[in-house]
Design a protein around this motif. Sequence first.
Motif, PDB file in Angstrom:
ATOM      1  N   ALA A 113      44.527  26.782  68.495  1.00 52.79           N
ATOM      2  CA  ALA A 113      45.404  27.028  69.635  1.00 52.79           C
ATOM      3  C   ALA A 113      46.853  27.157  69.182  1.00 52.79           C
ATOM      4  N   GLU A 114      47.287  26.280  68.281  1.00 48.64           N
ATOM      5  CA  GLU A 114      48.664  26.331  67.788  1.00 48.64           C
ATOM      6  C   GLU A 114      48.911  27.603  66.981  1.00 48.64           C
ATOM      7  N   ALA A 115      47.917  28.020  66.197  1.00 45.97           N
ATOM      8  CA  ALA A 115      48.060  29.245  65.412  1.00 45.97           C
ATOM      9  C   ALA A 115      48.155  30.466  66.319  1.00 45.97           C
ATOM     10  N   GLU A 116      47.319  30.501  67.360  1.00 44.15           N
ATOM     11  CA  GLU A 116      47.360  31.638  68.274  1.00 44.15           C
ATOM     12  C   GLU A 116      48.667  31.668  69.053  1.00 44.15           C
ATOM     13  N   LEU A 117      49.153  30.510  69.461  1.00 42.50           N
ATOM     14  CA  LEU A 117      50.421  30.458  70.175  1.00 42.50           C
ATOM     15  C   LEU A 117      51.566  30.922  69.289  1.00 42.50           C
ATOM     16  N   ALA A 118      51.545  30.535  68.015  1.00 41.91           N
ATOM     17  CA  ALA A 118      52.582  30.988  67.089  1.00 41.91           C
ATOM     18  C   ALA A 118      52.550  32.502  66.940  1.00 41.91           C
ATOM     19  N   GLU A 119      51.343  33.075  66.904  1.00 40.65           N
ATOM     20  CA  GLU A 119      51.206  34.526  66.800  1.00 40.65           C
ATOM     21  C   GLU A 119      51.734  35.219  68.057  1.00 40.65           C
ATOM     22  N   ILE A 120      51.441  34.640  69.218  1.00 38.08           N
ATOM     23  CA  ILE A 120      51.953  35.188  70.475  1.00 38.08           C
ATOM     24  C   ILE A 120      53.475  35.148  70.493  1.00 38.08           C
ATOM     25  N   ASN A 121      54.044  34.010  70.095  1.00 40.01           N
ATOM     26  CA  ASN A 121      55.502  33.871  70.110  1.00 40.01           C
ATOM     27  C   ASN A 121      56.171  34.837  69.148  1.00 40.01           C
ATOM     28  N   ARG A 122      55.543  35.081  68.003  1.00 40.88           N
ATOM     29  CA  ARG A 122      56.117  36.038  67.057  1.00 40.88           C
ATOM     30  C   ARG A 122      56.194  37.434  67.675  1.00 40.88           C
ATOM     31  N   SER A 123      55.148  37.792  68.435  1.00 41.13           N
ATOM     32  CA  SER A 123      55.132  39.137  69.037  1.00 41.13           C
ATOM     33  C   SER A 123      56.156  39.273  70.155  1.00 41.13           C
ATOM     34  N   LEU A 124      56.617  38.145  70.689  1.00 42.02           N
ATOM     35  CA  LEU A 124      57.555  38.171  71.813  1.00 42.02           C
ATOM     36  C   LEU A 124      58.999  37.911  71.399  1.00 42.02           C
TER      37      LEU A 124
END
Length: 375
Positions: A142-153
Amino acid sequence: MIGHRPSREDQDGRENPAAIVAERNGLAGQYIAEMAPAEERGKMVSLNQLGIVTGFFVVFLATYFIGGGTTAGLSDAELAARNSYNTEQGWRVMFWSELIPALAFLVLLFLIPHSPRWLALKGRTAQALSVLKRLGADDAAAEAELAEINRSLTDDAKKKSLDPKVLAGLGGLVMIGVMLSVFQQVTGINAILYYGAEIFSNALGYGPEDALKQQLWLGAVNFAFTFIAIFTVDRWGRRPLLLTGLAGMFLGLMLLGWTVFSQQLGLWSLAGVLVFIASFALSMGPVVWVLISEIFPNRARSLAMAIAVGAQWLFNAIVSNTFPVVNRSALNAESFNGALPYFIFAAFCIVAWLFVAKFVPETKGRSLEEIEAAL
C-alpha cells in the motif's frame, strides 16, 4: 456500477455544465479503474459494461411485462384495451418502476470509499493509504503504491481538474479516446439495439411476435459474450480483443447485408445479427470503456474521459437519428434492397480495425501510473 462518491470538495471545477453529463456517464469506469489492482482492472471495468447490458435486458423484460406481455391470442377488442392502458397508464408505471434501482443506487453510493488516487490528488494521504489497505494491499504494498501515485501527481497537484491546460501534451491520447468512443457508435450497435424490432419486422421479414423473440436473443447473446470479455480482457489483452471483435462485427454485418440485399432472409440473417452483437459484446462494448479509463494520466483523467464520453453520446445521437433516414431512403430501397445501413456500418468496422492496429496501445497488467509513464 458505482461511481465516484460525491463530496463538496469534488465540486472544484468538476461541475462545468458542458461536461457534467458526459463526465457522470464515464465516472463509473474511472472510479473502478482507480480502485482496481492492475491485474484485475480490465475485468473490473468491464463489469460496468455488464451492468449496462444487464440494465438493457432487465428494462426490456420489465417494460414488456408491465405492458401486458405477449399479445398472441388476444381479440381485437382486447388488443385495443391493452393499447389504451399502455398509452394512458402503462408508460407511467414503466417510468415509476425506475425509482427502485435509482433509490438503491443512491443508498449504496454512501457506502463506498473515495478512490485512493482522488484522495492523493486532494492531499489526503492518510485516507488514501487506508483505502489501499482496505482494498487488500498489505502495509508495504500500500505504501509503495501510494508513493507511486504521489510521484505521478507531483507536478500537477495544484491544477484544477477541469483546467484545459491539464490536457497540454495529451492531444494524441485524447484523440485515441475520442475515436474509440466514436467507433463504438458508428459501427452500428445502438442503431441495431434501438431499432431491433423494426429491423426484424421490416428487413428480415419476421412478424411482431417473432420480432419480440429475436430481440430476446439479442439481449441474451449480448449478456453472454460480455461475460466472456470480462474473463479474457486481462489474459488476452485489450488490442487482441478489439481486433478480433471488429473483424467479427464486420463479418456479421456483411452477412446480414448480403442476405438483405439478395432478399434471402431467414436464419442466415439472424445469424449475421447475432455474430455482430456477440463480437461487439466481446470487444467494442467493454474494452473501449476499459481503455478510456486507463490511458489518461491522473491529472487529466476526469476531463479527458468527459470529452471521450461526450463524443460517444454525440455520435450515439447522430447514428440513432440518421439510421431511420438512411434505412427508409429511396437510394437504400432502389439500389440496395434495404442493405445500405449495414454496409456502411461494416465499412466503419474496417476503418476502426485499422485505427486500433495503428494507434491503440496495449495496457494489460500495468498500473495506471506505469501506463502514464509509458505513454
